[in-house]
Design a protein around this motif. Structure first.
Motif, PDB file in Angstrom:
ATOM      1  N   MET A   1       0.833  -1.248   0.011  1.00  0.00           N
ATOM      2  CA  MET A   1       0.148  -0.170   0.243  1.00  0.00           C
ATOM      3  C   MET A   1       0.944   1.504  -0.035  1.00  0.00           C
ATOM      4  N   LEU A   2       0.539   2.218  -0.655  1.00  0.00           N
ATOM      5  CA  LEU A   2       1.273   3.317  -0.683  1.00  0.00           C
ATOM      6  C   LEU A   2       0.444   4.559  -0.225  1.00  0.00           C
ATOM      7  N   VAL A   3       0.841   5.207   0.857  1.00  0.00           N
ATOM      8  CA  VAL A   3       0.355   6.428   1.415  1.00  0.00           C
ATOM      9  C   VAL A   3       1.117   7.622   1.275  1.00  0.00           C
ATOM     10  N   ARG A   4       0.539   8.635   0.750  1.00  0.00           N
ATOM     11  CA  ARG A   4       1.097  10.096   0.403  1.00  0.00           C
ATOM     12  C   ARG A   4       0.647  11.075   1.751  1.00  0.00           C
ATOM     13  N   VAL A   5       1.929  11.423   2.439  1.00  0.00           N
ATOM     14  CA  VAL A   5       1.484  12.513   3.703  1.00  0.00           C
ATOM     15  C   VAL A   5       1.303  13.783   2.873  1.00  0.00           C
ATOM     16  N   ILE A   6       0.357  14.370   3.151  1.00  0.00           N
ATOM     17  CA  ILE A   6       0.386  15.946   2.799  1.00  0.00           C
ATOM     18  C   ILE A   6       0.128  16.731   3.938  1.00  0.00           C
ATOM     19  N   GLU A   7       0.747  17.650   4.423  1.00  0.00           N
ATOM     20  CA  GLU A   7       0.678  18.369   5.610  1.00  0.00           C
ATOM     21  C   GLU A   7       0.275  17.203   6.766  1.00  0.00           C
ATOM     22  N   ASP A   8      -0.982  17.397   7.479  1.00  0.00           N
ATOM     23  CA  ASP A   8      -1.082  16.249   8.716  1.00  0.00           C
ATOM     24  C   ASP A   8      -1.926  15.143   8.291  1.00  0.00           C
ATOM     25  N   GLN A   9      -1.991  14.868   6.755  1.00  0.00           N
ATOM     26  CA  GLN A   9      -2.784  13.947   6.675  1.00  0.00           C
ATOM     27  C   GLN A   9      -1.954  12.477   5.757  1.00  0.00           C
ATOM     28  N   GLY A  10      -2.418  11.524   5.703  1.00  0.00           N
ATOM     29  CA  GLY A  10      -1.961  10.644   4.856  1.00  0.00           C
ATOM     30  C   GLY A  10      -2.724  10.038   4.144  1.00  0.00           C
ATOM     31  N   VAL A  11      -2.727  10.169   2.785  1.00  0.00           N
ATOM     32  CA  VAL A  11      -3.686   9.760   1.869  1.00  0.00           C
ATOM     33  C   VAL A  11      -3.252   8.482   1.047  1.00  0.00           C
ATOM     34  N   ILE A  12      -4.364   7.531   1.082  1.00  0.00           N
ATOM     35  CA  ILE A  12      -4.167   6.325   0.229  1.00  0.00           C
ATOM     36  C   ILE A  12      -3.906   6.663  -1.299  1.00  0.00           C
ATOM     37  N   ILE A  13      -2.858   6.352  -1.901  1.00  0.00           N
ATOM     38  CA  ILE A  13      -2.529   6.333  -3.344  1.00  0.00           C
ATOM     39  C   ILE A  13      -2.905   5.017  -4.088  1.00  0.00           C
ATOM     40  N   LEU A  14      -2.242   4.109  -3.594  1.00  0.00           N
ATOM     41  CA  LEU A  14      -2.378   2.489  -4.012  1.00  0.00           C
ATOM     42  C   LEU A  14      -3.053   1.758  -2.651  1.00  0.00           C
ATOM     43  N   PRO A  15      -4.212   1.290  -2.824  1.00  0.00           N
ATOM     44  CA  PRO A  15      -4.745   0.508  -1.831  1.00  0.00           C
ATOM     45  C   PRO A  15      -4.308  -0.935  -1.683  1.00  0.00           C
ATOM     46  N   GLN A  16      -3.691  -1.397  -2.789  1.00  0.00           N
ATOM     47  CA  GLN A  16      -3.380  -2.673  -2.985  1.00  0.00           C
ATOM     48  C   GLN A  16      -4.599  -3.874  -2.589  1.00  0.00           C
ATOM     49  N   ASP A  17      -4.641  -4.758  -2.021  1.00  0.00           N
ATOM     50  CA  ASP A  17      -5.824  -5.835  -1.785  1.00  0.00           C
ATOM     51  C   ASP A  17      -6.184  -5.328  -0.183  1.00  0.00           C
ATOM     52  N   SER A  18      -5.795  -4.082   0.322  1.00  0.00           N
ATOM     53  CA  SER A  18      -6.406  -3.842   1.645  1.00  0.00           C
ATOM     54  C   SER A  18      -7.879  -3.677   1.823  1.00  0.00           C
ATOM     55  N   GLY A  19      -8.633  -3.589   0.818  1.00  0.00           N
ATOM     56  CA  GLY A  19      -9.922  -3.219   1.115  1.00  0.00           C
ATOM     57  C   GLY A  19     -10.384  -1.776   1.079  1.00  0.00           C
ATOM     58  N   PHE A  20      -9.505  -1.102   1.381  1.00  0.00           N
ATOM     59  CA  PHE A  20      -9.501   0.588   1.378  1.00  0.00           C
ATOM     60  C   PHE A  20      -9.651   0.990  -0.137  1.00  0.00           C
ATOM     61  N   GLU A  21     -10.096   2.107  -0.230  1.00  0.00           N
ATOM     62  CA  GLU A  21     -10.229   2.905  -1.348  1.00  0.00           C
ATOM     63  C   GLU A  21      -9.212   3.955  -1.589  1.00  0.00           C
ATOM     64  N   LYS A  22      -8.792   4.212  -3.037  1.00  0.00           N
ATOM     65  CA  LYS A  22      -7.724   5.213  -3.210  1.00  0.00           C
ATOM     66  C   LYS A  22      -8.503   6.587  -2.743  1.00  0.00           C
ATOM     67  N   GLU A  23      -7.707   7.434  -2.219  1.00  0.00           N
ATOM     68  CA  GLU A  23      -8.005   8.644  -1.675  1.00  0.00           C
ATOM     69  C   GLU A  23      -8.738   8.814  -0.261  1.00  0.00           C
ATOM     70  N   ASP A  24      -8.851   7.524   0.340  1.00  0.00           N
ATOM     71  CA  ASP A  24      -9.157   7.545   1.775  1.00  0.00           C
ATOM     72  C   ASP A  24      -8.029   8.144   2.616  1.00  0.00           C
ATOM     73  N   ILE A  25      -8.371   8.878   3.912  1.00  0.00           N
ATOM     74  CA  ILE A  25      -7.300   9.133   4.919  1.00  0.00           C
ATOM     75  C   ILE A  25      -7.247   8.270   5.600  1.00  0.00           C
ATOM     76  N   LYS A  26      -5.915   7.719   5.443  1.00  0.00           N
ATOM     77  CA  LYS A  26      -5.510   6.543   6.000  1.00  0.00           C
ATOM     78  C   LYS A  26      -4.944   7.073   7.641  1.00  0.00           C
ATOM     79  N   TRP A  27      -4.109   8.021   7.406  1.00  0.00           N
ATOM     80  CA  TRP A  27      -3.686   8.590   8.608  1.00  0.00           C
ATOM     81  C   TRP A  27      -4.078  10.078   8.802  1.00  0.00           C
ATOM     82  N   LYS A  28      -4.922  10.243  10.224  1.00  0.00           N
ATOM     83  CA  LYS A  28      -5.517  11.319  10.369  1.00  0.00           C
ATOM     84  C   LYS A  28      -4.920  12.313  11.363  1.00  0.00           C
ATOM     85  N   ASP A  29      -4.984  13.728  11.074  1.00  0.00           N
ATOM     86  CA  ASP A  29      -4.522  14.377  12.342  1.00  0.00           C
ATOM     87  C   ASP A  29      -3.209  14.165  12.952  1.00  0.00           C
ATOM     88  N   ILE A  30      -2.173  13.934  12.108  1.00  0.00           N
ATOM     89  CA  ILE A  30      -0.625  13.611  12.714  1.00  0.00           C
ATOM     90  C   ILE A  30      -0.512  14.907  13.381  1.00  0.00           C
TER      91      ILE A  30
END
Length: 422
Positions: free
Chosen positions: A68-97
């Motif tokens: 899975m690829l997560v891209r951190v932009i400011e204080d959020q980590g956005v899913i770019i590649l979900p792989q087979d995780s069951g999440f969707e692209k652009e889901d906020i995986k890491w919130k309020d860092i």
């Protein structure tokens, strides 16, 4: 088991926490030198600069999320590649860092139930990121890295070659001896092929029938050796599928005098394995991840589950997946193609939508046997996972008899490479 028939011969992070976006406030200090001066302004800091950019997951209790690829932009980590995780692209995986101290952060982790749970990030000296989620369950300990070698789902295995024989008698004309599951099921995921030889030394023209133990209708091979170079010997070779056994029937020809009975015969068989480390990949759901810019080697066809193999059946498909980390066109370069087969290359989204592609001939004509050509998407694709399907074009032999040669695509792999272009 021998059965005698007196008949004529016929044929796929549970995590847990929510953290308020409350920045750490520096403790006020009393100004002892000038009590008339107001205390300094309260400062807020949230230094997440070191986290910015891309992170690839490479470890954790839930391995299906790896890659899975997560891209951190400011204080959020956005899913770019979900792989087979069951999440969707652009889901906020890491919130309020929130920066806690040097190289340590608090944040909220999106769990597989789409709830957020308390979690901590620590950046190691080796430029790895380690995550602990304050909840038990799969994925609560994770490892992420900056640079990630693309997955190669090739699973090597040793070839499984075997052979055997039986010696028996026909007691009467028109006797058919049936041997159920004489050819054992093989386990190598790439399949292979059996060669069966029925012989006798008494001038009898033998008949040989091969059927899948998985099928009660028809036959893979069913004929006599009449009008061959050696009428006393019957030979057949056929593509075998993993997990399927095969039945053999030996028939005593009616074209000989009764005085020749009983008549001895021998059945010999040999199995030749085809090692394809990307099998099974006959279904879209089985698509194997392959790295870009590397030569991939595979075989175009697995064999008989039932008594026939038809174009368009899963055995004629090979599915692969590849990742785009940034927008680009996907290019599939065929490098080697067996001379007796034509390959068809298509590119799809993960939900099965076929993409428009352009073809560039390298040698031969795209639609003809042995043709080598490149396939490229007509437009630039967004980051994500895409599917490559390689299919045998048209009807191709999966069984050959007697003096016929083994098709080269049974023994010779095709090779290809996936690249990207702007």
């Amino acid at each position: 088991m021998k059965t005698i028939l007196r008949t004529f011969f016929v044929l796929s992070l549970i995590m847990a926490c929510t953290t308020e976006d409350t920045p750490e406030t520096l403790k006020e200090k009393d100004n002892q030198e000038n009590p008339q001066t107001e205390n300094p302004q309260t400062e807020t800091t949230n230094n997440v600069e070191d986290l910015q950019g891309d992170w690839f997951r490479v470890g954790g209790n839930n391995p299906t999320n790896n890659g899975m690829l997560v891209r951190v932009i400011e204080d959020q980590g956005v899913i770019i590649l979900p792989q087979d995780s069951g999440f969707e692209k652009e889901d906020i995986k890491w919130k309020d860092i929130l920066s806690k101290e040097s190289d340590n952060y608090d944040y909220s982790e999106l769990g597989s139930d789409y709830n957020y749970y308390d979690a901590q990030i620590e950046i190691g000296t080796d430029d790895t990121l380690r995550i602990s989620v304050a909840a038990a369950g799969p994925g609560n300990i994770q490892k992420w890295v900056r640079d990630f070698a693309e997955f190669d789902n090739c699973t090597p295995y040793q070839p499984e070659n075997n052979e055997g024989n039986i010696n028996e008698f026909w007691d009467a004309i028109n006797e058919t001896d049936v041997y159920t599951e004489l050819l054992p099921a093989i386990t190598g995921p790439g399949g292979g092929y059996y060669t069966v030889v029925l012989t006798n030394d008494s001038g009898v023209v033998p008949g040989l029938k091969v059927t899948s133990s998985n099928d009660t209708l028809g036959a893979i091979a069913n004929s006599t050796a009449a009008e061959t170079n050696d009428e006393n010997t019957r030979t057949t070779s056929f593509l075998a599928y993993p997990g399927i056994s095969y039945d053999i029937a030996a028939h005593y020809s009616s074209f000989v005098p009764a005085s020749t009975s009983p008549t001895s015969y021998e059945i010999n068989w040999i199995y030749t394995d085809i090692v394809d480390c990307y099998e099974p990949n006959d279904e879209l759901s089985q698509a194997k991840s392959v790295p870009k810019n590397e030569i991939i080697e595979a075989y175009a066809l697995t064999g008989h589950i039932n008594n026939s193999v038809t174009y368009g059946e899963p055995q004629s498909y090979d599915y692969y997946s590849t990742q785009l980390r940034e927008p680009a066109k996907i290019k599939v370069e065929l490098l080697e193609v067996p001379s007796s087969v034509n390959l068809n290359v298509k590119i799809f989204t993960t939900d099965g939508q076929q993409l428009i592609t352009d073809y560039e001939e390298v040698s031969g004509v795209v639609s003809e046997d042995g043709a080598i050509y490149n396939t490229q998407t007509s437009s630039i694709l967004q980051e994500g996972t895409y599917i490559i399907r390689v299919t045998i074009g048209g009807s191709r032999p999966t069984v050959v008899n007697d003096d016929q040669d083994i098709p080269d695509y049974w023994n010779s792999p095709y090779t290809f490479k996936i690249t990207t272009t702007d």
